[in-house]
Design a protein around this motif. Structure first.
Motif, PDB file in Angstrom:
ATOM      1  N   SER A 106       0.849  -1.197   0.000  1.00 32.96           N
ATOM      2  CA  SER A 106       0.000   0.000   0.000  1.00 32.96           C
ATOM      3  C   SER A 106       0.879   1.239   0.000  1.00 32.96           C
ATOM      4  CB  SER A 106      -0.886   0.023   1.242  1.00 32.96           C
ATOM      5  OG  SER A 106      -0.089   0.236   2.400  1.00 32.96           O
ATOM      6  N   GLY A 107       0.216   2.376  -0.151  1.00 26.10           N
ATOM      7  CA  GLY A 107       0.942   3.642  -0.154  1.00 26.10           C
ATOM      8  C   GLY A 107       1.525   3.970   1.206  1.00 26.10           C
ATOM      9  N   ALA A 108       0.721   3.769   2.245  1.00 29.03           N
ATOM     10  CA  ALA A 108       1.215   4.069   3.588  1.00 29.03           C
ATOM     11  C   ALA A 108       2.438   3.215   3.909  1.00 29.03           C
ATOM     12  CB  ALA A 108       0.112   3.807   4.617  1.00 29.03           C
ATOM     13  N   ASN A 111       5.452   4.519   2.139  1.00 28.22           N
ATOM     14  CA  ASN A 111       5.992   5.699   2.820  1.00 28.22           C
ATOM     15  C   ASN A 111       6.669   5.330   4.135  1.00 28.22           C
ATOM     16  OD1 ASN A 111       5.382   7.616   0.867  1.00 28.22           O
ATOM     17  ND2 ASN A 111       3.292   7.902   1.613  1.00 28.22           N
ATOM     18  N   PHE A 140      -0.704  14.509   2.173  1.00 29.08           N
ATOM     19  CA  PHE A 140      -1.300  13.266   2.660  1.00 29.08           C
ATOM     20  C   PHE A 140      -0.350  12.115   2.354  1.00 29.08           C
ATOM     21  CE2 PHE A 140      -3.745   9.371   2.338  1.00 29.08           C
ATOM     22  CZ  PHE A 140      -4.407   9.385   3.549  1.00 29.08           C
ATOM     23  N   HIS A 141       0.012  11.361   3.405  1.00 31.25           N
ATOM     24  CA  HIS A 141       0.966  10.279   3.185  1.00 31.25           C
ATOM     25  C   HIS A 141       0.499   8.927   3.702  1.00 31.25           C
ATOM     26  CE1 HIS A 141       3.777  13.102   1.506  1.00 31.25           C
ATOM     27  NE2 HIS A 141       3.749  13.842   2.597  1.00 31.25           N
ATOM     28  N   GLY A 142      -0.722   8.856   4.284  1.00 27.39           N
ATOM     29  CA  GLY A 142      -1.225   7.552   4.703  1.00 27.39           C
ATOM     30  C   GLY A 142      -1.787   7.574   6.111  1.00 27.39           C
ATOM     31  N   VAL A 227       2.431   8.134  -4.850  1.00 31.11           N
ATOM     32  CA  VAL A 227       1.387   7.130  -4.669  1.00 31.11           C
ATOM     33  C   VAL A 227       0.157   7.454  -5.520  1.00 31.11           C
ATOM     34  CG1 VAL A 227      -0.227   6.145  -2.985  1.00 31.11           C
ATOM     35  CG2 VAL A 227       2.190   6.382  -2.406  1.00 31.11           C
ATOM     36  N   GLN A 228      -0.247   8.711  -5.532  1.00 34.95           N
ATOM     37  CA  GLN A 228      -1.438   9.085  -6.303  1.00 34.95           C
ATOM     38  C   GLN A 228      -1.083   9.628  -7.689  1.00 34.95           C
ATOM     39  OE1 GLN A 228      -5.320  12.024  -5.690  1.00 34.95           O
ATOM     40  NE2 GLN A 228      -4.386  11.061  -3.941  1.00 34.95           N
TER      41      GLN A 228
HETATM   42  C1  PLP Z   1      -3.574   7.337  -1.048  1.00 33.31           C
HETATM   43  C2  PLP Z   1      -2.272   7.959  -0.710  1.00 33.31           C
HETATM   44  C3  PLP Z   1      -1.423   7.405   0.254  1.00 33.31           C
HETATM   45  C4  PLP Z   1      -1.823   6.221   1.090  1.00 33.31           C
HETATM   46  O1  PLP Z   1      -1.978   5.088   0.335  1.00 33.31           O
HETATM   47  P1  PLP Z   1      -2.720   3.800   0.949  1.00 33.31           P
HETATM   48  O2  PLP Z   1      -2.556   2.760  -0.107  1.00 33.31           O
HETATM   49  O3  PLP Z   1      -4.134   4.191   1.197  1.00 33.31           O
HETATM   50  O4  PLP Z   1      -2.012   3.463   2.207  1.00 33.31           O
HETATM   51  C5  PLP Z   1      -0.186   7.984   0.444  1.00 33.31           C
HETATM   52  N1  PLP Z   1       0.197   9.068  -0.253  1.00 33.31           N
HETATM   53  C6  PLP Z   1      -0.592   9.631  -1.184  1.00 33.31           C
HETATM   54  C7  PLP Z   1      -0.102  10.824  -1.936  1.00 33.31           C
HETATM   55  C8  PLP Z   1      -1.856   9.115  -1.432  1.00 33.31           C
HETATM   56  O5  PLP Z   1      -2.669   9.697  -2.328  1.00 33.31           O
END
Ligand code: PLP
Length: 402
Positions: A106-108, A111, A140-142, A227-228
């Protein structure tokens, strides 16, 4: 089967943690840029499951890859060598200037890995007890504890005190504030080139370059959260590539496997050396199934030139939405974005407009209360964006006339 939205809602209330403010829609199926709800109503998907299904829903070539791999090998853990992981790693790294990749889910998590790597690089390779990660207002990072601390927004931290130490947030777009903030304890700076959740706010080229320059001068790691914005969405594989930057670490997730959970952290060889066997791990990370799918995703993106498509269509769409802005004086404050990551900032709270768009069959998201966020699949047809523009104009004009 035979469920209605009302029965699902009732069931959910008795079964699930109520962590989500749901849209009043239950999706039954999706194909390409179309979604269908339980009642058979069709929607144009301008959200891609929040920048995830960039190649559209249930694309046959992806479905075939899933099925074939599911019959071959799904999971064995990272105790073993797996060819699928390496095919993906080669393809993924080729889209960047970076040398090494760590897979997670996942993104979190990506990070978290980046934060840990930055700290360990300072503490083990540079013999410097530096741990602080600097982030920017609106980021936003998670949702893990560390990434919530990095995100810094009080609404995501409410009731979770104490926050992990070592995160400092500074104003967006202010290089002087960054220069003042970097100190002995700074391990790295974590930046979204275009803030997503924060309201689709692109960094200026000048600001992004200054951040990179300050990191280099002060020997702290320049970390970019893709991530996004990554995976072709902004018109290049990675948003930092618009500005000729070379981050030390980058993170990816959302669109990586077009809907299967996958994250990745990439870095230079030099930085990657901070991790040794046992430093970090993820049981599911880079499993054969998700890796095979992500490799297929990258193959399709390359073959069909999707970053380029996102770039061209994005330019057209933003111009089109600015025409709506001109046609509805006082309704839209700004249209902004990069490629197919587009924010339409309304002059006031946008809930009503968003609801009407949904009723008219357009799925998108509202961030920061007044920004309509569009993250359509990169395969969306121009005609669908045109239909959206027409609908938005009608809604805004009706609202103004009231
Ligand atoms: C969605 C998002 C995250 C978190 O990702 P998850 O997969 O929900 O943990 C981290 N950083 C950015 C920029 C995001 O848009």
């Amino acid at each position: 089967m035979g469920n209605t939205l009302a029965t699902l809602r009732r069931k959910e209330e008795s079964l699930l943690f109520s962590t989500y403010g749901r849209y009043p829609v239950a999706i039954a199926e999706g194909h390409g840029s179309r979604l269908r709800d339980l009642d058979g109503k069709e929607y144009i998907d301008l959200l891609s499951g929040i920048a995830v299904t960039n190649l559209g829903h249930c694309r046959p070539e992806i479905a075939e890859t899933v099925a074939a791999q599911a019959h071959k090998l799904v999971h064995v853990s990272n105790l073993f060598y797996q060819e699928e992981q390496l095919v993906l790693a080669e393809r993924l790294l080729k889209t960047t200037h970076l040398d090494k990749v760590f897979f997670c889910n996942s993104g979190a998590e990506a990070n978290e890995a980046a934060i840990k790597l930055a700290r360990r690089r300072q503490q083990r390779l540079k013999n410097r007890y530096a741990y602080e990660i600097i982030t920017f207002e609106g980021c936003f990072h998670g949702r893990t504890l560390a990434t919530v601390a990095a995100t810094g927004q009080t609404r995501f931290q409410d009731g979770f005190a104490p926050m992990p130490e070592g995160f400092l947030q500074i104003p967006w777009g202010d290089p002087e504030a960054l220069k003042a903030a970097v100190g002995d304890k700074t391990a790295g700076v974590l930046l979204e080139i275009i803030q997503g959740e924060g309201g689709v706010r692109p960094a200026s080229a000048a600001f992004a370059r200054e951040v990179a320059g300050i990191c280099k001068d002060r020997d702290v790691l320049f970390i970019v959260d893709e991530v996004q914005a990554g995976m072709g969405r902004t018109g290049k594989y990675w948003a930092f590539q618009h500005f000729g930057l070379k981050p030390d670490i980058m993170t990816a997730a959302k669109a990586l496997a077009n809907g299967l959970p996958m994250g990745a952290m990439l870095s230079t060889d030099e930085t990657a050396r901070a991790f040794v066997p046992g430093s970090h791990a993820a049981t599911f990370g880079g499993g054969a199934l998700v890796s095979a799918v992500a490799a297929k995703v990258l193959e399709i993106m390359e073959r069909d030139n999707l970053p380029q498509r996102a770039s061209e269509l994005g330019v057209w769409a933003m111009e089109r939405f600015r025409a709506v802005q001109d046609a509805c004086p006082g309704s839209i404050r700004e249209v902004r974005g990069m490629g197919l990551m587009i924010g339409i900032e309304l002059a006031g709270p946008g809930r009503g407009v968003w609801e009407k768009l949904l009723q008219n069959g357009f799925i998108l998201n509202l961030t920061q209360e007044r920004v309509l966020r569009l993250l359509p699949p990169l395969i969306i047809e121009k005609q669908d964006l045109e239909s959206f523009a027409v609908c938005l104009e009608t809604i805004l004009k009706a609202g103004a006339a009231r």
